[in-house]
Design an enzyme around this catalytic site. Structure first.
Site, PDB file in Angstrom:
ATOM      1  N   LYS A 185      51.615  48.792  58.367  1.00 33.17           N
ATOM      2  CA  LYS A 185      52.464  49.066  57.383  1.00 33.17           C
ATOM      3  C   LYS A 185      53.713  50.200  57.712  1.00 33.17           C
ATOM      4  O   LYS A 185      53.169  51.010  58.468  1.00 33.17           O
ATOM      5  CB  LYS A 185      51.752  49.402  55.761  1.00 33.17           C
ATOM      6  CG  LYS A 185      50.995  48.484  55.358  1.00 33.17           C
ATOM      7  CD  LYS A 185      50.411  49.076  53.986  1.00 33.17           C
ATOM      8  CE  LYS A 185      49.577  47.788  53.068  1.00 33.17           C
ATOM      9  NZ  LYS A 185      49.191  48.407  51.859  1.00 33.17           N
ATOM     10  N   GLU A 199      39.416  42.508  39.620  1.00 32.16           N
ATOM     11  CA  GLU A 199      39.511  42.911  38.142  1.00 32.16           C
ATOM     12  C   GLU A 199      38.284  42.596  37.306  1.00 32.16           C
ATOM     13  O   GLU A 199      37.808  43.306  36.445  1.00 32.16           O
ATOM     14  CB  GLU A 199      40.970  42.667  37.592  1.00 32.16           C
ATOM     15  CG  GLU A 199      42.066  43.191  38.012  1.00 32.16           C
ATOM     16  CD  GLU A 199      42.713  42.656  39.434  1.00 32.16           C
ATOM     17  OE1 GLU A 199      43.757  43.281  39.790  1.00 32.16           O
ATOM     18  OE2 GLU A 199      42.132  41.704  39.800  1.00 32.16           O
ATOM     19  N   ARG A 223      43.663  39.407  34.090  1.00 29.49           N
ATOM     20  CA  ARG A 223      42.720  38.890  34.928  1.00 29.49           C
ATOM     21  C   ARG A 223      41.399  38.913  34.721  1.00 29.49           C
ATOM     22  O   ARG A 223      40.338  38.315  35.226  1.00 29.49           O
ATOM     23  CB  ARG A 223      43.045  39.328  36.330  1.00 29.49           C
ATOM     24  CG  ARG A 223      44.331  38.901  36.614  1.00 29.49           C
ATOM     25  CD  ARG A 223      44.841  39.781  38.134  1.00 29.49           C
ATOM     26  NE  ARG A 223      44.081  39.609  39.316  1.00 29.49           N
ATOM     27  CZ  ARG A 223      44.668  38.594  40.200  1.00 29.49           C
ATOM     28  NH1 ARG A 223      45.618  38.124  39.880  1.00 29.49           N
ATOM     29  NH2 ARG A 223      43.979  38.428  41.268  1.00 29.49           N
TER      30      ARG A 223
END
Length: 619
Positions: free
Chosen positions: A275, A360, A388
């Site tokens: 990243k 979730e 979700r």
């Protein structure tokens, strides 16, 4: 400049291999420059520059389908697929989205923004091509974080039984979490294992060797690969695992991708990226540069000078304060520690902090299990992500009336992230669930009190609050609660009564000055303050409900139902978010466009009830 010659991937495929490395440098600089002017996701996009180039160079896009999981790493993809000159409008009202959108480009084959959907979608595309007799590839690019969700493994489990499809899953591993060091040996093994020679050798071995010898050779192969790579798990799903390879090395990415393109059946390529690659500030702090606003690339992100406390900070402070007085409090996040304001809690109470990854559904049921043991779980989750875990909320928490507190950040419109991240539906989908308490905070101080109220309630309770700062209310450091199911009249007027929920209290009060209307801060979506609703209906000519949520089935609907139950007939106007998905843009402008600012409220009330506008009457 090479980048200026690339208007679509067909142009990219005309370049020589030697031109791709300088193109990657140009593309990375263009991403940095663009995001610095508009804001947006940066670290993740800097990490996928070479991978994006390789995929569009090797595969015949858009005929071959690429599905980007989450999609916040697709800026290089957008730039190479004809949207380079539109990057100045990224995430702006009327501009291009920060995520893939099918209506935006043929190259955006699947709309993504929530995680872990790519493998399922790509499998559907691969089997769709097979069903139609079309010879094309489907590629899912999924991050190692998104692989923590059960949906990704459900898709792997399903895909592994089809040995004649053109499906490639690319694991973009950007945290080095499951990878050994990469280098020349790994590049060689990746090329060898993805090449036709290796595939043919396995096939010949199966057909020519006696069964015992073949099994011995197969076991040796698995163990040899397992010593270098974590191959066994994915191959047990039925995938041919290749990697890990350096995701920033085009000389490794391109030949490996070309080899995989020629193989049939489910393929799994493991690439390691970094990243923030190529921008030292983002490499050093990829979290800070994950989703920055506008900044100077030479100076980097400067500390915020705002003195306003955000709702997220209010939650984080409350969480630490409540945990200090109640040792049974435990906190759960589905991979959103920073976004949900839980960094301080994690440092102070590490043994009571649970990051379950991007999962979730698991987060909600995990909280239910903790509640069964007498603990007091607080689930910090964005409104859009609670969707979700809806089945788990109903079946595992509410049905058993378990004591779980839900802190719903990013409720209402969220601005630049757009429809995929907007928390427009929680009031509608929560208030229909038995045992639930649902509160909407009108300011920062009330948010803290509501969190304490939800925590004190012996059952499932949710507090919704918006992204960013509120009206600037002074936040008291107590842990006081408010009366359950009781609203309050904030302004007394006549004729018109405005019943406002959450963030709409402030614009309602402003509009009421023009309308000389009564304003009630309803506070509770459920249980609704029915007594207050009846009182206002009896003492006013018309009622107006206003909420930063979907009108259909929302808080206004709850008011109408209460009036119907009481047999009260009175003109009523419902204001809120319309029955359509609302695009990205500045949140203030979006609310204004929906008529949810003071000016819009006045106009709607006057228009609906034929009230002469006071300003016009004076003129």
């Amino acid at each position: 400049m090479l980048l200026n010659t690339i208007n679509n991937p067909a142009d990219l495929r005309q370049l020589s291999r030697s031109q791709l490395t300088p193109l990657a440098e140009e593309l990375r600089n263009y991403v940095i420059d663009s995001v610095s002017k508009t804001g947006g996701h940066l670290s993740s996009n800097l990490g996928t520059v070479e991978l994006t180039i390789a995929l569009h160079y090797v595969f015949n896009t858009p005929e071959d389908r690429i599905v980007w999981d989450v999609g916040h790493q697709t800026y290089p993809h957008k730039i190479l697929t004809g949207r380079r000159d539109q990057m100045h409008s990224l995430r702006q009202q009327g501009g291009i989205s920060g995520f893939p959108r099918r209506i935006e480009s043929d190259y955006d084959t699947f709309g993504t923004a929530h995680s872990s959907t790519s493998i399922s979608a790509a499998l559907g595309m691969a089997l769709g091509a097979k069903t139609k007799g079309e010879d094309r590839h489907a590629i899912a690019v999924i991050g190692d974080g998104a692989m923590t969700a059960g949906m990704a493994f459900e898709a792997l489990n399903n895909a592994g039984v089809y040995d004649d499809i053109n499906l490639l899953v690319i694991l973009n591993d950007n945290d080095m979490s499951i990878s050994p060091p990469v280098g020349a040996l790994n590049r060689y093994l990746a090329r060898l294992m993805s090449g036709k020679f290796y595939a043919k050798a396995k096939h010949v071995g199966k057909s020519m060797l006696p069964a015992p010898m073949f099994e011995l050779a197969k076991r040796f192969e698995e163990h040899a690969k397992g010593m270098v790579v974590p191959a066994t798990m994915f191959e047990q799903f039925g995938f041919n695992y290749i990697g890990p390879i350096d995701g920033h090395d085009l000389d490794s990415l391109i030949p490996t991708s070309q080899n995989l393109k020629d193989l049939k059946g489910p393929q799994f390529l493991h690439v390691v990226t970094k990243k923030g690659q190529g921008y030292k500030l983002a490499e050093a702090d990829p979290v800070l540069y994950h989703g920055p606003g506008k900044f100077n690339p030479l100076e980097g992100i400067k500390p915020s000078t705002s003195t306003k406390v955000t709702y997220t900070q209010v939650f984080g402070d409350w969480l630490c304060d409540m945990a200090a007085v109640d040792k049974s409090l435990v906190a759960i996040t589905p991979a959103m520690r920073e976004g949900s304001g839980m960094v301080a809690f994690h440092k102070q109470f590490p043994d009571r902090y649970y990051d379950v990854g991007i999962a979730e559904q698991h987060a909600v049921t995990f909280a239910a299990g903790l509640a069964c043991e007498g603990l007091k779980p607080v689930v910090a989750i964005y409104s859009t992500f609670l969707q979700r875990g809806y089945d788990q909320l109903i079946h595992d928490v509410a049905l058993q009336n378990l004591d779980v507190t839900f802190a719903l950040d990013r409720a209402g419109l969220v601005g630049a992230d757009g429809a995929t991240h907007a928390g427009n539906y929680d009031m509608a989908f929560l208030r229909c669930i038995p045992n639930m308490v649902v509160m909407a905070a009108s300011d920062e101080n009330e948010c803290r009190k509501m969190l304490s109220t939800a925590y004190a309630y012996k059952g499932p309770a949710a507090v919704r609050y918006p992204r960013g700062a509120g009206v600037g209310a002074v936040v008291e450091k107590t842990l006081d609660t408010i009366a359950l199911g009781k609203g309050e009249v904030r302004r007394q007027g006549k004729g018109v009564a405005i019943l406002a929920f959450g963030t709409m209290v402030a614009p309602a009060l402003e509009a009421a000055e023009t309308l000389n209307a009564t304003v009630a801060n309803m506070r509770f979506v459920k249980p609704l303050d029915v007594a207050l609703v009846r009182q206002l209906a009896k003492t006013h000519d018309v009622l107006v409900t206003i909420e930063e949520g979907a009108i259909m089935g929302g808080a206004g609907s709850a008011v109408a139902e209460a009036l119907a139950d009481a047999g009260i007939v009175i003109p009523i106007l419902h204001l809120g978010l319309p029955d359509r998905f609302i695009d990205h843009g500045d949140a203030v402008q979006l609310l204004s466009a929906c008529g949810l600012d003071a000016k819009g409220i006045v106009a709607s009330v006057c228009g609906r009830f034929n009230i002469v506008h006071p300003v016009a009457a004076t003129a």
